[in-house]
Scaffold this motif. Structure first.
Motif, PDB file in Angstrom:
ATOM      1  N   LYS A  77      -4.885  51.568 -52.349  1.00  0.00           N
ATOM      2  CA  LYS A  77      -3.887  52.467 -51.767  1.00  0.00           C
ATOM      3  C   LYS A  77      -3.521  51.962 -50.381  1.00  0.00           C
ATOM      4  O   LYS A  77      -4.390  51.528 -49.621  1.00  0.00           O
ATOM      5  N   ILE A 115       0.851  51.858 -53.885  1.00  0.00           N
ATOM      6  CA  ILE A 115      -0.259  51.398 -54.700  1.00  0.00           C
ATOM      7  C   ILE A 115      -0.093  49.892 -54.897  1.00  0.00           C
ATOM      8  O   ILE A 115       0.931  49.435 -55.410  1.00  0.00           O
ATOM      9  N   HIS A 132       7.431  57.128 -56.994  1.00  0.00           N
ATOM     10  CA  HIS A 132       6.730  56.221 -57.908  1.00  0.00           C
ATOM     11  C   HIS A 132       7.284  56.398 -59.323  1.00  0.00           C
ATOM     12  O   HIS A 132       7.789  57.467 -59.673  1.00  0.00           O
TER      13      HIS A 132
END
Length: 131
Positions: free
Chosen positions: A2, A11, A45
């Protein structure tokens, strides 16, 4: 791993086989590719289908590069709205026309930024793998 970025959590998937890699000097060119994430959650994401498509595009990019170069995919970083591919190659052998034609196909679906620059010491990935 992370990574805290100014625009949120990222990520990073890193190939740790490149820790203290002794042959960096033979692959001195960094290929940086940024892909737009289209279907995303509130953090920017990718949703499941989008993640699968991004993985497929990554495979296509690596296959494209492998046509004429030795390819070392070191890391990919998924961040708010984009996925970055961090790759090293030996000597760039693809023409600008070949790269443009390849990127044009992807641009029909999503934004892509593609750059190649000399980075003999692999400084661009120094935050991910030990030098």
């Amino acid at each position: 791993m992370k990574v805290d970025m100014p625009d949120g959590l990222a990520i990073a998937t890193v190939n740790k086989a490149y820790e203290n890699y002794p042959n960096k000097k033979h692959y001195p060119f960094f290929v940086g590719i940024e892909l737009e994430i289209i279907d995303k959650n509130d953090n920017g994401h990718p949703l499941d289908e989008e993640a699968a498509r991004l993985n497929q595009i990554q495979e296509e990019i690596e296959a494209f590069l492998k046509q004429k170069q030795t390819v070392h995919p070191v890391a990919r970083v998924t961040r708010n709205g984009a996925r970055d591919l961090l790759i090293y190659i030996d000597t760039p052998k693809l023409t600008q026309e070949e790269v443009a034609a390849f990127c044009d196909k992807i641009q029909k679906e999503r934004q892509i930024n593609f750059e190649i620059q000399k980075d003999s010491d692999w400084n661009t990935v120094s935050g991910f793998v030990k030098q």
